[in-house]
Design a protein around this motif. Structure first.
Motif, PDB file in Angstrom:
ATOM      1  N   ALA A  24       0.833  -1.209   0.000  1.00 52.48           N
ATOM      2  CA  ALA A  24       0.000   0.000   0.000  1.00 52.48           C
ATOM      3  C   ALA A  24       0.864   1.254   0.000  1.00 52.48           C
ATOM      4  CB  ALA A  24      -0.923   0.001   1.219  1.00 52.48           C
ATOM      5  N   ARG A  25       1.996   1.192   0.708  1.00 52.44           N
ATOM      6  CA  ARG A  25       2.882   2.351   0.751  1.00 52.44           C
ATOM      7  C   ARG A  25       3.541   2.573  -0.602  1.00 52.44           C
ATOM      8  NH1 ARG A  25       7.877   3.065   5.023  1.00 52.44           N
ATOM      9  NH2 ARG A  25       8.489   5.183   4.390  1.00 52.44           N
ATOM     10  N   ALA A  26       3.904   1.499  -1.276  1.00 53.07           N
ATOM     11  CA  ALA A  26       4.554   1.615  -2.583  1.00 53.07           C
ATOM     12  C   ALA A  26       3.592   2.138  -3.630  1.00 53.07           C
ATOM     13  CB  ALA A  26       5.111   0.262  -3.003  1.00 53.07           C
ATOM     14  N   GLN A  27       2.323   1.866  -3.467  1.00 55.08           N
ATOM     15  CA  GLN A  27       1.338   2.271  -4.467  1.00 55.08           C
ATOM     16  C   GLN A  27       0.977   3.752  -4.380  1.00 55.08           C
ATOM     17  OE1 GLN A  27      -2.013  -0.306  -4.101  1.00 55.08           O
ATOM     18  NE2 GLN A  27      -1.049  -1.993  -5.189  1.00 55.08           N
ATOM     19  N   GLN A  28       1.387   4.432  -3.324  1.00 58.29           N
ATOM     20  CA  GLN A  28       1.018   5.837  -3.173  1.00 58.29           C
ATOM     21  C   GLN A  28       2.241   6.757  -3.277  1.00 58.29           C
ATOM     22  OE1 GLN A  28      -1.424   6.515   0.249  1.00 58.29           O
ATOM     23  NE2 GLN A  28      -3.042   5.184  -0.450  1.00 58.29           N
ATOM     24  N   GLU A  29       3.120   6.449  -4.204  1.00 62.84           N
ATOM     25  CA  GLU A  29       4.309   7.268  -4.418  1.00 62.84           C
ATOM     26  C   GLU A  29       4.061   8.369  -5.435  1.00 62.84           C
ATOM     27  OE1 GLU A  29       7.605   4.871  -5.391  1.00 62.84           O
ATOM     28  OE2 GLU A  29       7.528   3.692  -3.553  1.00 62.84           O
ATOM     29  N   LEU A  30       2.858   8.447  -5.978  1.00 71.84           N
ATOM     30  CA  LEU A  30       2.518   9.469  -6.961  1.00 71.84           C
ATOM     31  C   LEU A  30       1.738  10.575  -6.267  1.00 71.84           C
ATOM     32  CD1 LEU A  30       3.169   9.490  -9.987  1.00 71.84           C
ATOM     33  CD2 LEU A  30       0.832   8.778 -10.425  1.00 71.84           C
ATOM     34  N   ARG A  31       2.174  11.805  -6.449  1.00 67.27           N
ATOM     35  CA  ARG A  31       1.544  12.949  -5.782  1.00 67.27           C
ATOM     36  C   ARG A  31       0.797  13.793  -6.807  1.00 67.27           C
ATOM     37  NH1 ARG A  31       6.579  12.335  -4.150  1.00 67.27           N
ATOM     38  NH2 ARG A  31       7.328  13.977  -5.556  1.00 67.27           N
ATOM     39  N   LEU A  32      -0.468  14.064  -6.526  1.00 69.90           N
ATOM     40  CA  LEU A  32      -1.303  14.858  -7.426  1.00 69.90           C
ATOM     41  C   LEU A  32      -1.238  16.335  -7.072  1.00 69.90           C
ATOM     42  CD1 LEU A  32      -4.635  12.846  -7.887  1.00 69.90           C
ATOM     43  CD2 LEU A  32      -2.777  13.142  -9.529  1.00 69.90           C
ATOM     44  N   SER A  33      -1.336  17.178  -8.101  1.00 67.18           N
ATOM     45  CA  SER A  33      -1.474  18.620  -7.902  1.00 67.18           C
ATOM     46  C   SER A  33      -2.612  19.107  -8.793  1.00 67.18           C
ATOM     47  CB  SER A  33      -0.175  19.347  -8.263  1.00 67.18           C
ATOM     48  OG  SER A  33       0.145  19.183  -9.630  1.00 67.18           O
ATOM     49  N   LEU A  34      -3.377  20.057  -8.282  1.00 67.33           N
ATOM     50  CA  LEU A  34      -4.523  20.583  -9.023  1.00 67.33           C
ATOM     51  C   LEU A  34      -4.452  22.100  -9.003  1.00 67.33           C
ATOM     52  CD1 LEU A  34      -7.160  19.849 -10.498  1.00 67.33           C
ATOM     53  CD2 LEU A  34      -8.336  20.023  -8.307  1.00 67.33           C
ATOM     54  N   ASN A  35      -4.280  22.712 -10.179  1.00 67.09           N
ATOM     55  CA  ASN A  35      -4.139  24.163 -10.292  1.00 67.09           C
ATOM     56  C   ASN A  35      -5.243  24.734 -11.175  1.00 67.09           C
ATOM     57  OD1 ASN A  35      -1.620  24.328  -8.803  1.00 67.09           O
ATOM     58  ND2 ASN A  35      -0.668  23.360 -10.580  1.00 67.09           N
ATOM     59  N   LYS A  36      -5.767  25.891 -10.747  1.00 69.04           N
ATOM     60  CA  LYS A  36      -6.838  26.544 -11.501  1.00 69.04           C
ATOM     61  C   LYS A  36      -6.241  27.399 -12.600  1.00 69.04           C
ATOM     62  CE  LYS A  36      -8.792  30.064  -9.618  1.00 69.04           C
ATOM     63  NZ  LYS A  36      -9.585  30.895  -8.688  1.00 69.04           N
ATOM     64  N   ASN A  37      -6.709  27.213 -13.830  1.00 65.43           N
ATOM     65  CA  ASN A  37      -6.337  28.087 -14.943  1.00 65.43           C
ATOM     66  C   ASN A  37      -7.309  29.253 -15.067  1.00 65.43           C
ATOM     67  OD1 ASN A  37      -5.656  25.000 -16.136  1.00 65.43           O
ATOM     68  ND2 ASN A  37      -4.017  26.502 -16.274  1.00 65.43           N
ATOM     69  N   PHE A  38      -8.587  28.946 -14.981  1.00 63.52           N
ATOM     70  CA  PHE A  38      -9.618  29.988 -15.029  1.00 63.52           C
ATOM     71  C   PHE A  38     -10.902  29.411 -14.471  1.00 63.52           C
ATOM     72  CE2 PHE A  38     -13.155  32.228 -17.044  1.00 63.52           C
ATOM     73  CZ  PHE A  38     -12.831  33.538 -16.732  1.00 63.52           C
ATOM     74  N   ASP A  42     -13.051  26.493  -4.206  1.00 62.91           N
ATOM     75  CA  ASP A  42     -12.985  26.898  -2.808  1.00 62.91           C
ATOM     76  C   ASP A  42     -12.357  25.777  -1.991  1.00 62.91           C
ATOM     77  OD1 ASP A  42     -14.988  24.978  -2.452  1.00 62.91           O
ATOM     78  OD2 ASP A  42     -16.599  26.461  -2.544  1.00 62.91           O
ATOM     79  N   PHE A  43     -12.276  26.009  -0.685  1.00 64.46           N
ATOM     80  CA  PHE A  43     -11.584  25.073   0.188  1.00 64.46           C
ATOM     81  C   PHE A  43     -12.352  23.767   0.378  1.00 64.46           C
ATOM     82  CE2 PHE A  43     -10.043  29.286   1.552  1.00 64.46           C
ATOM     83  CZ  PHE A  43      -8.685  29.084   1.356  1.00 64.46           C
ATOM     84  N   SER A  44     -13.618  23.749   0.056  1.00 63.85           N
ATOM     85  CA  SER A  44     -14.408  22.529   0.234  1.00 63.85           C
ATOM     86  C   SER A  44     -14.298  21.577  -0.954  1.00 63.85           C
ATOM     87  CB  SER A  44     -15.879  22.898   0.473  1.00 63.85           C
ATOM     88  OG  SER A  44     -16.428  23.528  -0.673  1.00 63.85           O
ATOM     89  N   ARG A 126     -23.085  32.345  -7.642  1.00 62.96           N
ATOM     90  CA  ARG A 126     -23.783  32.510  -6.362  1.00 62.96           C
ATOM     91  C   ARG A 126     -22.817  32.380  -5.189  1.00 62.96           C
ATOM     92  NH1 ARG A 126     -28.075  29.418  -8.730  1.00 62.96           N
ATOM     93  NH2 ARG A 126     -27.328  27.551  -7.651  1.00 62.96           N
ATOM     94  N   ASN A 127     -21.938  31.387  -5.259  1.00 62.77           N
ATOM     95  CA  ASN A 127     -20.958  31.200  -4.186  1.00 62.77           C
ATOM     96  C   ASN A 127     -20.000  32.375  -4.103  1.00 62.77           C
ATOM     97  OD1 ASN A 127     -22.136  28.737  -3.727  1.00 62.77           O
ATOM     98  ND2 ASN A 127     -20.551  27.555  -4.764  1.00 62.77           N
ATOM     99  N   LEU A 128     -19.595  32.892  -5.276  1.00 72.03           N
ATOM    100  CA  LEU A 128     -18.669  34.025  -5.304  1.00 72.03           C
ATOM    101  C   LEU A 128     -19.321  35.272  -4.710  1.00 72.03           C
ATOM    102  CD1 LEU A 128     -15.833  34.822  -6.214  1.00 72.03           C
ATOM    103  CD2 LEU A 128     -16.796  35.493  -8.411  1.00 72.03           C
TER     104      LEU A 128
END
Length: 250
Positions: A24-38, A42-44, A126-128
Motif C-alpha cells: 500500500a505504501r509503494a502504491q502511493q508514491e505518486l503525488r497529485l497537484s490541481l491548479n486553476k487556470n480559469f 474553494d476550500f471545500s 452565487r458562491n462568489l
C-alpha cells in the motif's frame, strides 16, 4: 524456556515487518497537484472552470495515466506529467481524480484519490457573491470611516507645516500648498483621498518628495508673510467661497 522462545519469535516477526516493503505504501508514491487556470474553486473542493491536473513521482517515472472516476483523461508519456480539463465537459456533482504511473523498471505507482465537486457556472457565481458581499460591506465601512476621520482631522487644523507624520506630506494639486496626509485616509492605490485644509478641495494625492514639500513650504511661508495667503477657519472659508462664486456668476 518456552516463554523465551515465544519472545524470540515475536522479535523476528517484527523485524520481518519492518524490512518487507508494504504494498500500500509503494502504491502511493505518486503525488497529485490541481491548479486553476480559469474559474472558481474553494476550500471545500467545489470547482468550476478550467484546471490542470499534474503528477509527480519517482525520478524514473516514464508514464502517467490520469483518471476522472473510471474515465481516462489522458496518458502522458513526457514530463511534466499533466492534463488540462474543463468541468463543463462533465456532469455536475461529486467526482474522484486519480493517477497511475509507470516507472522504467515496470513498477506501477498510484496516487491517493482526490474527491472534488463540479458545480455549474450559476452556482459558482452565487458562491462568489456570497463570499464577496461581506468583504465589500466591510470595505465600504472602512472607506466611510477613512473619509470621516480625514475630514475631522482636517477641520481641526492637522499638524504644523513640516510635521507630516507616518503617512507623509502631500502637495495640493489645486493650490500647490503642503499638508499632512492622514494615516487612516482611504487608499486609492495611486494615492490617498484627502481634503486640502487650505483650499478645501478633495483629491487623490501621493506622498510628496522632500524637495516638493520644501518648495511648497517655502511658497506657503512667502504667501503667509506677504498677506497673500490667510489661514481661515472652516465657516469663514465657506462664507468666502459663497461670496466668490456669487461674484463669478455676475
Amino acid at each position: 524456556m518456552q516463554h523465551r522462545s515465544s519472545q524470540y519469535i515475536l522479535v523476528l516477526l517484527l523485524l520481518l515487518l519492518l524490512l518487507v516493503p508494504l504494498p500500500a505504501r509503494a502504491q502511493q508514491e505518486l503525488r497529485l497537484s490541481l491548479n486553476k487556470n480559469f474559474g472558481y474553486n474553494d476550500f471545500s473542493g467545489r470547482m468550476q472552470g478550467t484546471f490542470t491536473l499534474g503528477a509527480e513521482g519517482p525520478t524514473d517515472l516514464t508514464q502517467v495515466t490520469f483518471y476522472l472516476d473510471d474515465q481516462v483523461l489522458r496518458v502522458d508519456r513526457e514530463p511534466p506529467f499533466e492534463t488540462r480539463f474543463n468541468t463543463a465537459d462533465f456532469a455536475p456533482g461529486r467526482h474522484t481524480l486519480s493517477a497511475v504511473g509507470l516507472t522504467s523498471q515496470g513498477r506501477e505507482v498510484r496516487s491517493a484519490p482526490r474527491a472534488v465537486e463540479f458545480i455549474t457556472r450559476e452556482q459558482a457565481w452565487r458562491n462568489l457573491r456570497a463570499l464577496l458581499l461581506p468583504f465589500l460591506g466591510i470595505l465600504a465601512i472602512l472607506m466611510s470611516l477613512g473619509v470621516l476621520i480625514t475630514a475631522l482631522s482636517t477641520r481641526r487644523g492637522g499638524r504644523r507645516p513640516g510635521d507630516y507624520g507616518l503617512a507623509g506630506g502631500a502637495v495640493c494639486p489645486r493650490c500647490g500648498l503642503p499638508f499632512n496626509r492622514h494615516f487612516f485616509a482611504l487608499n486609492m492605490i495611486l494615492g490617498k483621498l484627502e481634503r486640502c485644509p487650505h483650499c478645501g478641495r478633495w483629491s487623490v494625492v501621493r506622498r510628496a518628495s522632500p524637495d516638493e514639500l520644501e518648495q511648497a513650504q517655502a511658497r506657503l511661508k512667502a504667501e503667509s508673510s506677504s498677506g497673500a495667503y490667510e489661514v481661515l477657519e472652516e465657516p469663514e472659508q465657506l462664507r468666502r467661497r459663497i461670496e466668490e462664486s456669487r461674484f463669478e456668476e455676475d
